[in-house]
Scaffold this active site. Structure first.
Site, short mmCIF file in Angstrom:
data_model
loop_
_atom_site.label_atom_id
_atom_site.label_comp_id
_atom_site.label_asym_id
_atom_site.label_seq_id
_atom_site.Cartn_x
_atom_site.Cartn_y
_atom_site.Cartn_z
N SER A 387 0.86 -1.19 0.00
CA SER A 387 0.00 0.00 0.00
C SER A 387 0.89 1.23 0.00
O SER A 387 1.76 1.38 0.86
CB SER A 387 -0.91 -0.01 1.24
N TYR A 461 -8.58 3.02 2.93
CA TYR A 461 -9.34 1.77 3.00
C TYR A 461 -8.41 0.57 3.11
O TYR A 461 -8.67 -0.38 3.87
CB TYR A 461 -10.21 1.61 1.76
N GLU A 462 -7.28 0.60 2.38
CA GLU A 462 -6.31 -0.48 2.51
C GLU A 462 -5.77 -0.55 3.94
O GLU A 462 -5.65 -1.62 4.53
CB GLU A 462 -5.16 -0.25 1.52
N LEU A 463 -5.46 0.61 4.53
CA LEU A 463 -4.91 0.64 5.89
C LEU A 463 -5.93 0.13 6.89
O LEU A 463 -5.62 -0.67 7.76
CB LEU A 463 -4.48 2.06 6.24
#
Length: 563
Positions: A387, A461-463
């Site tokens: 990411s 959102y990835e985190l």
């Protein structure tokens, strides 16, 4: 006549219960009027004069009886603060007569007042409503006099001429969203004191998602070793606001564990930490950790049960410990080393120095000779999901160059890892959110390339997805790469601090470029163990991030330590 007396007693008891809400843990702002009270039971109404009420406070492990002052006044079942101060925080309880009977207990937490605002972010409740309906905001009973003056504020500005205990909205709209504060003015001996109650009102166009309070994750078995320290995580999902009556606690061997004191040497073998509150997006969670100093044989036969109680419903999650495979440099290896250090001081000193300086190299060497494979049979497709800054405009292309070229070239081509990079591996045209969640779920690690410009819609959102799996499901570990120097990490979610352990690897440009540099060794140490072979190509690349393309590395390349 008898009927009228009965009605009078009933009305009096009802009023008392209204003024004395049942509450165990209370947050209050400094400098405000506040009171503790308990409703009298029928038995207490019949007490004779010889039965007295004593108020006590416990702070820092010491108990003392409260003596009345001009500021703190005791009136039977009421203890009033005119006003409450920061030093009043602590545990309070009431005893009857000689202290043989404890009537009720409270935990009082006095919050520091925000000098630049009319409210404190930690002293408010949240209400989520749908647009188009009627609704009323209610000012909590913070005073004993119904005639006290009440003033309403919205976002710290006086709200029209509303002065009642309820603020009515005939039809809600999105514009009604905001932070509402009701201030109650109370007069005593010529002075005016205040009590405030703050509500965050969120009005949504559509009805909010229906949520159910629950413990996140299913029953699980954790692989461990005898003598190893373990931390069991239990997280409860509360919905869109913190419910003060929700309780989360551990239970094992038919007993409640003791509280951790914060001093490891003084803690019992098994203890639970204080409750922590957190939120991911607009969803709220509570977490309680159970710490086991050293796993014993009998612990493998116990069920460690986490219970979430709210709305008279109990949710349960059971955690079991079982013996697992040998881990990297297990505890008995270090114990043996310490015994040898006592017998042979000179040798021990050298061993300690070597272990501290070359700890990463030793672990990599151990993995190489043992051919350990932590990835076999776990059903994952990728070793790590990468990411990094992608949607925001950066001042340079260095982060993109690092994420799309340098990182995969070293980890995939030299050490056999398989990375998932969204721009490279995901075909365009799909549902981005679903794709991100799916690929993170297929990965063993989440690599975050930190940047002050990191936060974007997709990056956050990835985190959050990775944090949910690391914090709640305990299925993923997070690796932070500080690509450029960062003064502070305030731009990251505060939930990151709840991780039991985390590691930041710093990129030092030219010094980190060689494949046998400390940067790549540390990164491989944090990645899952899997059998790898030395790169037979035997080349190094000088990646000039300030120019296009790559140039052959002109320095010396020592591949003797590359595993």
């Amino acid at each position: 006549m008898t009927l009228m007396v009965f009605l009078l007693i009933f009305i009096t008891e009802t009023a008392t219960e209204k003024l004395c809400p049942l509450r165990a843990s209370i947050d209050v702002l400094e400098g405000e009027y506040f009171f503790l009270c308990f409703p009298k039971s029928k038995q207490q109404h019949s007490w004779k004069e010889e039965h007295t009420i004593n108020w006590h406070k416990e702070s820092a492990g010491r108990q003392k009886q409260i003596q009345e002052t001009q500021r703190i006044v005791s009136q039977m079942n009421f203890l009033e603060f005119w006003p409450v101060e920061l030093g009043d925080s602590g545990n309070y309880f009431v005893t009857q007569s000689n202290g043989s009977l404890t009537i009720q207990n409270w935990t009082l937490n006095v919050l520091e007042r925000n000098k630049s605002s009319c409210f404190n972010q930690n002293h408010l409740t949240t209400e989520i409503q749908s647009a188009g309906i009627g609704h009323s905001l209610k000012c909590s009973d913070l005073s004993v006099n119904e005639n006290d003056s009440i003033t309403w504020y919205k976002d710290c500005k006086r709200y029209e001429n509303e002065r009642g205990r309820e603020l009515d909205f005939k039809t809600l709209s999105v514009q009604h969203s905001g932070i509402y504060t009701c201030k109650i003015s109370i007069s005593r001996e010529g002075k005016i004191y205040h009590s405030t109650n703050t509500i965050r009102l969120v009005v949504e166009e559509d009805a909010p998602e229906t949520v159910t309070l629950e413990i996140v994750g299913r029953n699980e078995e954790i692989q461990t070793e005898i003598g190893k320290e373990e931390t069991l995580n239990c997280t409860g999902f509360l919905g869109y606001y913190i419910q003060e009556d929700a309780s989360l606690y551990w239970w094992f061997n038919d007993t409640f564990p003791k509280k951790c004191s914060g001093i490891p040497e003084a803690d019992p073998p098994i203890c639970e930490e204080d409750l922590k509150k957190s939120h991911l997006g607009n969803k709220f969670y509570i977490t309680r950790l159970l710490r086991i100093k050293k796993v014993r044989e009998e612990d493998l036969h116990h069920n460690f049960t986490c219970k979430l109680q709210a709305d008279e419903i109990t949710h349960i999650k059971v955690v079991k410990l079982k013996k697992g495979n040998t881990r990297d440099l297990s505890m008995h290896v270090f114990t043996t080393g310490m015994i040898l250090a006592v017998l042979f001081p000179c040798v021990a000193m050298a061993v300690v120095v070597v272990c501290v300086i070359f700890r990463v190299d030793l672990v990599l060497f151990y993995r190489n000779i043992s051919q350990r494979d932590d990835t076999a049979g776990d059903g994952k497709e990728y070793d790590a999901f990468v990411s990094y800054l992608k949607d925001c405009v950066s001042t340079s292309e260095e982060e993109r160059e690092f994420a799309l070229r340098i990182l995969p070239m070293i980890l995939e081509e030299n050490f056999g890892y398989k990375l998932c990079i969204f721009e490279r591996d995901v075909s365009p045209g799909g549902a981005v959110v679903d794709d991100i969640h799916s690929f993170i779920d297929k990965s063993r690690r989440l690599i975050i390339i930190l940047s002050q410009n990191y936060i974007s819609d997709r990056a956050i959102y990835e985190l959050e997805s990775g944090l949910h799996k690391a914090l709640v499901e305990r299925k993923m570990k997070i690796i932070l790469i500080e690509y450029m120097p960062i003064s502070d990490y305030d731009f990251l979610p505060e939930s990151l601090s709840l991780l039991p352990s985390k590691r930041v690897v710093k990129w030092k440009k030219d010094k980190s470029l060689p494949v046998n540099s400390r940067f790549w060794k540390t990164l491989r140490y944090l990645m899952p163990a899997k059998p790898t072979k030395s790169n037979t190509k035997g080349h190094c690349m000088n990646l000039d991030l300030g120019s296009e393309g790559t140039q052959p590395w002109t320095g010396d390349c020592d591949f003797s330590t590359v595993i």
